[in-house]
Design a protein around this motif. Structure first.
Motif, PDB file in Angstrom:
ATOM      1  N   ASP A  46       0.879  -1.541  -0.168  1.00  0.00           N
ATOM      2  CA  ASP A  46       0.249   0.027   0.171  1.00  0.00           C
ATOM      3  C   ASP A  46       0.999   1.160  -0.139  1.00  0.00           C
ATOM      4  OD1 ASP A  46      -2.591  -1.424   0.180  1.00  0.00           O
ATOM      5  OD2 ASP A  46      -2.063  -1.608   2.202  1.00  0.00           O
ATOM      6  N   VAL A  47       0.642   2.363  -0.462  1.00  0.00           N
ATOM      7  CA  VAL A  47       0.703   3.735  -0.607  1.00  0.00           C
ATOM      8  C   VAL A  47       0.338   5.041  -0.852  1.00  0.00           C
ATOM      9  CG1 VAL A  47       1.349   3.433  -3.309  1.00  0.00           C
ATOM     10  CG2 VAL A  47       3.126   4.569  -1.477  1.00  0.00           C
ATOM     11  N   ARG A  48       0.489   6.506  -0.133  1.00  0.00           N
ATOM     12  CA  ARG A  48      -0.277   7.448  -0.805  1.00  0.00           C
ATOM     13  C   ARG A  48      -0.092   7.831  -1.025  1.00  0.00           C
ATOM     14  NH1 ARG A  48      -2.549  11.744   1.449  1.00  0.00           N
ATOM     15  NH2 ARG A  48      -4.193  11.469   2.136  1.00  0.00           N
ATOM     16  N   THR A  49      -0.714   8.775  -2.446  1.00  0.00           N
ATOM     17  CA  THR A  49       0.023   9.962  -3.044  1.00  0.00           C
ATOM     18  C   THR A  49      -0.882  11.130  -2.553  1.00  0.00           C
ATOM     19  OG1 THR A  49      -1.301   9.134  -4.909  1.00  0.00           O
ATOM     20  CG2 THR A  49       0.222   8.425  -5.177  1.00  0.00           C
ATOM     21  N   GLU A  50      -0.537  12.216  -2.713  1.00  0.00           N
ATOM     22  CA  GLU A  50      -0.608  13.443  -2.594  1.00  0.00           C
ATOM     23  C   GLU A  50      -1.604  14.429  -3.806  1.00  0.00           C
ATOM     24  OE1 GLU A  50      -1.800  14.069   0.309  1.00  0.00           O
ATOM     25  OE2 GLU A  50      -0.987  12.596   1.877  1.00  0.00           O
ATOM     26  N   THR A  51      -0.480  13.696  -5.209  1.00  0.00           N
ATOM     27  CA  THR A  51      -1.015  14.665  -6.350  1.00  0.00           C
ATOM     28  C   THR A  51      -0.656  14.210  -7.278  1.00  0.00           C
ATOM     29  OG1 THR A  51       1.233  14.947  -6.300  1.00  0.00           O
ATOM     30  CG2 THR A  51       0.550  16.546  -5.158  1.00  0.00           C
ATOM     31  N   ALA A  52      -1.370  13.542  -8.493  1.00  0.00           N
ATOM     32  CA  ALA A  52      -1.843  13.270  -9.571  1.00  0.00           C
ATOM     33  C   ALA A  52       0.048  13.106  -9.811  1.00  0.00           C
ATOM     34  CB  ALA A  52      -1.619  14.234 -10.585  1.00  0.00           C
ATOM     35  N   ASP A  53       0.922  13.764  -9.616  1.00  0.00           N
ATOM     36  CA  ASP A  53       2.436  13.943  -9.986  1.00  0.00           C
ATOM     37  C   ASP A  53       2.768  12.699  -9.279  1.00  0.00           C
ATOM     38  OD1 ASP A  53       2.292  15.987 -12.460  1.00  0.00           O
ATOM     39  OD2 ASP A  53       3.504  16.848 -10.952  1.00  0.00           O
ATOM     40  N   GLU A  54       2.619  12.495  -8.547  1.00  0.00           N
ATOM     41  CA  GLU A  54       3.049  10.889  -7.114  1.00  0.00           C
ATOM     42  C   GLU A  54       2.187   9.730  -7.777  1.00  0.00           C
ATOM     43  OE1 GLU A  54       2.451  12.776  -3.284  1.00  0.00           O
ATOM     44  OE2 GLU A  54       3.457  13.697  -3.329  1.00  0.00           O
ATOM     45  N   THR A  55       0.680   9.752  -8.354  1.00  0.00           N
ATOM     46  CA  THR A  55       0.590   9.309  -8.691  1.00  0.00           C
ATOM     47  C   THR A  55       1.019   8.374 -10.178  1.00  0.00           C
ATOM     48  OG1 THR A  55      -1.763   9.379  -7.369  1.00  0.00           O
ATOM     49  CG2 THR A  55      -2.283   7.557  -9.336  1.00  0.00           C
ATOM     50  N   ARG A  56       1.331   9.488 -10.994  1.00  0.00           N
ATOM     51  CA  ARG A  56       2.212   8.895 -12.359  1.00  0.00           C
ATOM     52  C   ARG A  56       3.078   8.133 -11.881  1.00  0.00           C
ATOM     53  NH1 ARG A  56       0.656  13.504 -13.579  1.00  0.00           N
ATOM     54  NH2 ARG A  56      -1.455  13.691 -14.625  1.00  0.00           N
ATOM     55  N   ALA A  57       3.408   9.076 -10.810  1.00  0.00           N
ATOM     56  CA  ALA A  57       5.190   8.122 -10.225  1.00  0.00           C
ATOM     57  C   ALA A  57       5.274   6.885  -9.452  1.00  0.00           C
ATOM     58  CB  ALA A  57       5.537   8.946  -8.699  1.00  0.00           C
ATOM     59  N   VAL A  58       4.478   6.220  -8.577  1.00  0.00           N
ATOM     60  CA  VAL A  58       3.663   5.037  -8.471  1.00  0.00           C
ATOM     61  C   VAL A  58       3.966   4.284  -9.521  1.00  0.00           C
ATOM     62  CG1 VAL A  58       2.470   3.492  -7.857  1.00  0.00           C
ATOM     63  CG2 VAL A  58       2.540   5.720  -5.768  1.00  0.00           C
ATOM     64  N   GLY A  59       3.052   4.937 -10.341  1.00  0.00           N
ATOM     65  CA  GLY A  59       3.571   4.010 -11.840  1.00  0.00           C
ATOM     66  C   GLY A  59       4.787   3.963 -12.942  1.00  0.00           C
ATOM     67  N   ALA A  60       5.318   5.110 -12.816  1.00  0.00           N
ATOM     68  CA  ALA A  60       6.547   4.680 -13.369  1.00  0.00           C
ATOM     69  C   ALA A  60       7.746   3.823 -11.990  1.00  0.00           C
ATOM     70  CB  ALA A  60       7.608   5.659 -13.419  1.00  0.00           C
ATOM     71  N   SER A  61       7.223   4.106 -11.389  1.00  0.00           N
ATOM     72  CA  SER A  61       8.085   2.935 -10.500  1.00  0.00           C
ATOM     73  C   SER A  61       8.079   0.860 -10.266  1.00  0.00           C
ATOM     74  CB  SER A  61       7.818   3.094  -8.498  1.00  0.00           C
ATOM     75  OG  SER A  61       8.931   1.662  -7.995  1.00  0.00           O
ATOM     76  N   LEU A  62       5.893   0.736 -10.351  1.00  0.00           N
ATOM     77  CA  LEU A  62       5.449  -0.604 -11.380  1.00  0.00           C
ATOM     78  C   LEU A  62       6.416  -0.771 -12.960  1.00  0.00           C
ATOM     79  CD1 LEU A  62       2.180   0.297 -10.700  1.00  0.00           C
ATOM     80  CD2 LEU A  62       3.253  -1.280  -9.034  1.00  0.00           C
ATOM     81  N   ALA A  63       6.587  -0.121 -13.078  1.00  0.00           N
ATOM     82  CA  ALA A  63       6.874  -0.270 -14.465  1.00  0.00           C
ATOM     83  C   ALA A  63       7.981  -1.214 -14.426  1.00  0.00           C
ATOM     84  CB  ALA A  63       7.893   0.756 -15.453  1.00  0.00           C
ATOM     85  N   HIS A  64       9.107  -0.676 -13.121  1.00  0.00           N
ATOM     86  CA  HIS A  64      10.257  -1.790 -13.025  1.00  0.00           C
ATOM     87  C   HIS A  64      10.207  -3.240 -12.091  1.00  0.00           C
ATOM     88  CE1 HIS A  64      12.687   1.397 -13.748  1.00  0.00           C
ATOM     89  NE2 HIS A  64      11.957   2.345 -12.742  1.00  0.00           N
ATOM     90  N   LEU A  65       8.517  -3.487 -11.667  1.00  0.00           N
ATOM     91  CA  LEU A  65       8.053  -4.520 -11.575  1.00  0.00           C
ATOM     92  C   LEU A  65       7.579  -5.059 -12.661  1.00  0.00           C
ATOM     93  CD1 LEU A  65       7.112  -6.481  -9.094  1.00  0.00           C
ATOM     94  CD2 LEU A  65       5.210  -4.808  -9.405  1.00  0.00           C
TER      95      LEU A  65
END
Length: 161
Positions: A4-23
């Motif tokens: 689980d992770v919490r994001t505060e902004t749309a950019d942070e949500t995009r960053a979670v998606g970018a990090s998931l690309a490594h998975l």
């Protein structure tokens, strides 16, 4: 396994998606769950950018499958909106079976609709979190032995939040 992770902004949500690309790797299925406006497409935008795919990732509409070809050596991204899928026959018209092995396939509104396509998969749930309209709680669950192993490794090497 769950993360689980919490994001505060749309950019942070995009960053979670970018990090998931490594998975993720070719052949992976990701099912996105969340209310309208919860950030599903925003997360896929980050994923697509990190995968180095062509084209602007926008919300697919109805039963549409958009293919974003890789500009690099990685897999293509198949982005599907299953919102209007009512049964297995509707899901078959999207014809995902042909591309599942070669691509990362992300299905918005896919829970209970696309899960039959792959027992091993990742499910992401995005929820509004609190009074701030941009805050989200994102939960990632890995289903299957291989996805669970990769998620456990990813959490140890690429922690978020």
């Amino acid at each position: 396994m769950r993360f689980d992770v919490r994001t505060e902004t749309a950019d942070e949500t995009r960053a979670v998606g970018a990090s998931l690309a490594h998975l993720l790797k070719a052949g992976d299925m990701v099912i996105l769950v969340g209310d309208l406006g919860a950030g599903k497409t925003t997360l896929v935008q980050g994923l697509g950018a990190a995968l180095g795919v062509r084209g602007r990732v926008t919300s697919p509409t109805y039963i549409v499958s958009r293919v974003h070809r890789s500009q690099e050596a990685g897999p293509d991204l198949i982005h599907v909106d299953a919102y209007r899928v009512e049964d297995d026959l509707d899901m078959e018209t999207v014809d995902l079976e042909a591309s599942l092995e070669d691509s990362v396939t992300v299905v918005e509104w896919g829970q209970g609709k696309a899960d039959r396509l792959s027992a091993d998969r990742f499910e992401l749930t995005l929820q509004f979190d609190g009074e701030d309209e941009d805050a989200r709680k994102i939960s990632l669950v890995a289903l299957g032995e291989e996805p669970e192993r990769r998620l456990a490794e990813w959490v140890q090497t690429r922690p978020l939040g």
